[in-house]
Scaffold this active site. Sequence first.
Site, PDB file in Angstrom:
ATOM      1  N   GLU A  29      -0.753  -1.244  -5.114  1.00 56.89           N
ATOM      2  CA  GLU A  29      -2.626  -0.636  -4.804  1.00 56.89           C
ATOM      3  C   GLU A  29      -1.572   0.862  -5.817  1.00 56.89           C
ATOM      4  O   GLU A  29      -1.303   1.201  -5.276  1.00 56.89           O
ATOM      5  CB  GLU A  29      -2.956  -0.326  -3.336  1.00 56.89           C
ATOM      6  CG  GLU A  29      -4.622   0.183  -3.921  1.00 56.89           C
ATOM      7  CD  GLU A  29      -4.877   0.672  -2.563  1.00 56.89           C
ATOM      8  OE1 GLU A  29      -6.142  -0.072  -1.956  1.00 56.89           O
ATOM      9  OE2 GLU A  29      -4.943   1.119  -1.509  1.00 56.89           O
TER      10      GLU A  29
ATOM     11  N   ASP B 125      -2.901  -0.183   6.689  1.00 61.75           N
ATOM     12  CA  ASP B 125      -1.334   0.313   5.608  1.00 61.75           C
ATOM     13  C   ASP B 125      -1.270  -1.220   5.986  1.00 61.75           C
ATOM     14  O   ASP B 125      -1.052  -1.705   4.222  1.00 61.75           O
ATOM     15  CB  ASP B 125      -0.786   1.592   5.523  1.00 61.75           C
ATOM     16  CG  ASP B 125      -0.981   2.784   6.685  1.00 61.75           C
ATOM     17  OD1 ASP B 125      -1.715   3.479   5.248  1.00 61.75           O
ATOM     18  OD2 ASP B 125      -1.489   3.529   7.551  1.00 61.75           O
TER      19      ASP B 125
ATOM     20  N   ASP C 265       1.119  -1.761   0.460  1.00 63.72           N
ATOM     21  CA  ASP C 265      -0.110  -0.529  -0.052  1.00 63.72           C
ATOM     22  C   ASP C 265       1.002   1.205  -0.433  1.00 63.72           C
ATOM     23  O   ASP C 265       1.829   1.458   0.782  1.00 63.72           O
ATOM     24  CB  ASP C 265      -1.164  -0.358   1.094  1.00 63.72           C
ATOM     25  CG  ASP C 265      -1.921   0.922   0.990  1.00 63.72           C
ATOM     26  OD1 ASP C 265      -2.047   1.783   0.636  1.00 63.72           O
ATOM     27  OD2 ASP C 265      -1.945   1.288   2.459  1.00 63.72           O
TER      28      ASP C 265
END
Length: 164
Positions: free
Chosen positions: A67, A140, A7
Amino acid sequence: MRILGIDPGLAIMGFGIVDVIGNKYKPVTYGVIRTKSRTPMPNRLECLYNELTDIIEKWEPDEVAFEELFFNKNVKTAIMVAQARGVEILASQKYGLKTYEYTPLQVKQGLIGYGRAEKRQVQEMVKILLHLKEIPKPDDAADALAVAITHGNGLRFKEQFRMK
């Protein structure tokens, strides 16, 4: 197959590593890399790079799933996070790892089956699929695990998500 999910972030970068064994997932490790806001930007990027390469060397993932970034307001923040993401991709490339990317919508669809699922639903599914006692913290890290699982779910179709 060992997958590193990321992330992306500058202040906080989430990471999660899962092993895919058949259609099951085994958590390996997860957490975050933090940089301090008062630290000069080049030093923050160096910190992300060094800590991520340490993780890659220690856990030896086979592939990396990111992501995609989504910003709709603050352009300055978007540029800074994009720089961090570039460094994170570079760290993966240093080790010859194939890199893939998934939108937040694809992650939600991949885990919940519904692209407008709530963040809490995704986190709960991460907990269930990895047989964890609680939802990984901070968010996260849970998001990074969700990206890794999404990639694992799509291994048969992975070339369409490969970074170009």
